[in-house]
Design a protein around this motif. Structure first.
Motif, PDB file in Angstrom:
ATOM      1  N   ASN A  17      17.378  60.818  13.220  1.00  0.00           N
ATOM      2  CA  ASN A  17      18.096  62.274  13.461  1.00  0.00           C
ATOM      3  C   ASN A  17      19.525  61.932  14.059  1.00  0.00           C
ATOM      4  OD1 ASN A  17      15.996  64.144  12.397  1.00  0.00           O
ATOM      5  ND2 ASN A  17      14.633  62.875  13.819  1.00  0.00           N
ATOM      6  N   GLU A  18      20.356  62.959  13.833  1.00  0.00           N
ATOM      7  CA  GLU A  18      21.527  63.077  14.347  1.00  0.00           C
ATOM      8  C   GLU A  18      21.708  64.013  15.358  1.00  0.00           C
ATOM      9  OE1 GLU A  18      24.155  60.868  13.537  1.00  0.00           O
ATOM     10  OE2 GLU A  18      22.712  59.736  11.668  1.00  0.00           O
ATOM     11  N   GLN A  19      22.671  63.997  16.187  1.00  0.00           N
ATOM     12  CA  GLN A  19      22.859  65.108  17.361  1.00  0.00           C
ATOM     13  C   GLN A  19      23.427  66.323  16.764  1.00  0.00           C
ATOM     14  OE1 GLN A  19      25.357  63.742  20.568  1.00  0.00           O
ATOM     15  NE2 GLN A  19      25.254  65.783  21.419  1.00  0.00           N
ATOM     16  N   ILE A  26      16.649  63.402  24.643  1.00  0.00           N
ATOM     17  CA  ILE A  26      15.921  62.842  23.650  1.00  0.00           C
ATOM     18  C   ILE A  26      16.131  61.491  23.649  1.00  0.00           C
ATOM     19  CG2 ILE A  26      16.114  63.099  21.080  1.00  0.00           C
ATOM     20  CD1 ILE A  26      16.870  65.954  21.250  1.00  0.00           C
ATOM     21  N   VAL A  27      17.516  60.950  23.769  1.00  0.00           N
ATOM     22  CA  VAL A  27      17.575  59.413  23.711  1.00  0.00           C
ATOM     23  C   VAL A  27      16.855  58.756  24.816  1.00  0.00           C
ATOM     24  CG1 VAL A  27      19.494  57.718  23.953  1.00  0.00           C
ATOM     25  CG2 VAL A  27      19.886  59.685  22.460  1.00  0.00           C
ATOM     26  N   ASP A  79       8.137  60.008  18.934  1.00  0.00           N
ATOM     27  CA  ASP A  79       9.214  60.127  19.992  1.00  0.00           C
ATOM     28  C   ASP A  79      10.065  59.042  20.079  1.00  0.00           C
ATOM     29  OD1 ASP A  79       7.869  62.537  20.747  1.00  0.00           O
ATOM     30  OD2 ASP A  79       6.928  61.720  22.439  1.00  0.00           O
ATOM     31  N   TRP A 139      12.534  59.269  16.906  1.00  0.00           N
ATOM     32  CA  TRP A 139      13.159  60.290  16.497  1.00  0.00           C
ATOM     33  C   TRP A 139      14.764  60.482  16.710  1.00  0.00           C
ATOM     34  CZ3 TRP A 139      16.370  64.626  17.554  1.00  0.00           C
ATOM     35  CH2 TRP A 139      16.051  65.690  16.620  1.00  0.00           C
ATOM     36  N   ALA A 140      15.429  59.622  17.635  1.00  0.00           N
ATOM     37  CA  ALA A 140      16.789  59.758  17.793  1.00  0.00           C
ATOM     38  C   ALA A 140      17.449  58.839  16.619  1.00  0.00           C
ATOM     39  CB  ALA A 140      17.196  59.395  18.876  1.00  0.00           C
ATOM     40  N   ASP A 141      16.466  57.834  16.230  1.00  0.00           N
ATOM     41  CA  ASP A 141      16.968  56.775  15.189  1.00  0.00           C
ATOM     42  C   ASP A 141      17.172  57.452  13.869  1.00  0.00           C
ATOM     43  OD1 ASP A 141      16.873  54.787  17.469  1.00  0.00           O
ATOM     44  OD2 ASP A 141      14.834  54.122  16.765  1.00  0.00           O
ATOM     45  N   CYS A 173      13.157  58.703  23.791  1.00  0.00           N
ATOM     46  CA  CYS A 173      13.099  57.715  22.754  1.00  0.00           C
ATOM     47  C   CYS A 173      12.733  56.219  23.681  1.00  0.00           C
ATOM     48  CB  CYS A 173      14.186  57.803  21.803  1.00  0.00           C
ATOM     49  SG  CYS A 173      14.195  59.056  20.584  1.00  0.00           S
ATOM     50  N   TRP A 183      20.830  66.035  24.066  1.00  0.00           N
ATOM     51  CA  TRP A 183      20.596  64.729  23.464  1.00  0.00           C
ATOM     52  C   TRP A 183      20.309  63.679  24.299  1.00  0.00           C
ATOM     53  CZ3 TRP A 183      19.534  63.694  18.656  1.00  0.00           C
ATOM     54  CH2 TRP A 183      19.834  62.405  18.137  1.00  0.00           C
TER      55      TRP A 183
END
Length: 124
Positions: free
Chosen positions: A56-58, A73-74, A49, A52-54, A77, A70
């Motif tokens: 993957n791209e929006q 998600i951020v 978790d 993940w955003a680091d 994270c 998004w």
């Protein structure tokens, strides 16, 4: 076959019975292993978790995540990055508990061996 000398058996016996309560001589190693496995799994999910955003791209060729999702998600994270240190502490505690259970079990075996040695060495 494990061979022990009377001296090592007595040392093991004394270490086992000096100041160790009987409840510690019957540890639950399986419970400790389960707790450690659970702590590892929780840490793994938290780290997933956290990063993940680091990784993957929006928006990319496979998906287009809406801005509000998004943002969630951020935020997750960021929360997970803060939680990670607590998860490591929990993992360390589970590992320590397992090691203590294993050491206690080993000490109880030493005591049993020492008793057997004394029985064998006793005059008949």
């Amino acid at each position: 076959m494990i061979r022990t000398t009377p001296t090592t058996s007595i040392k093991c016996f004394m270490a086992c019975w000096t100041g160790i309560s009987s409840s510690l001589l019957t540890p639950s190693i399986e419970t400790g292993k389960s707790a450690l496995k659970s702590a590892l799994g929780t840490l793994g999910h938290t780290l997933n978790d956290a990063h993940w955003a680091d990784h993957n791209e929006q928006q990319d060729e496979d998906h287009d995540i809406p801005d509000d999702e998004w943002a969630r998600i951020v935020a997750r994270c960021a929360e997970a990055k803060l939680e990670a240190s607590q998860r490591v502490v929990e993992l360390q505690a589970a590992y320590s508990a397992l090691r203590e259970a294993q050491e206690s079990w080993v000490q109880s075996l030493c005591g049993q061996i020492a008793k057997l040695d004394l029985q064998i060495a006793a005059p008949r």
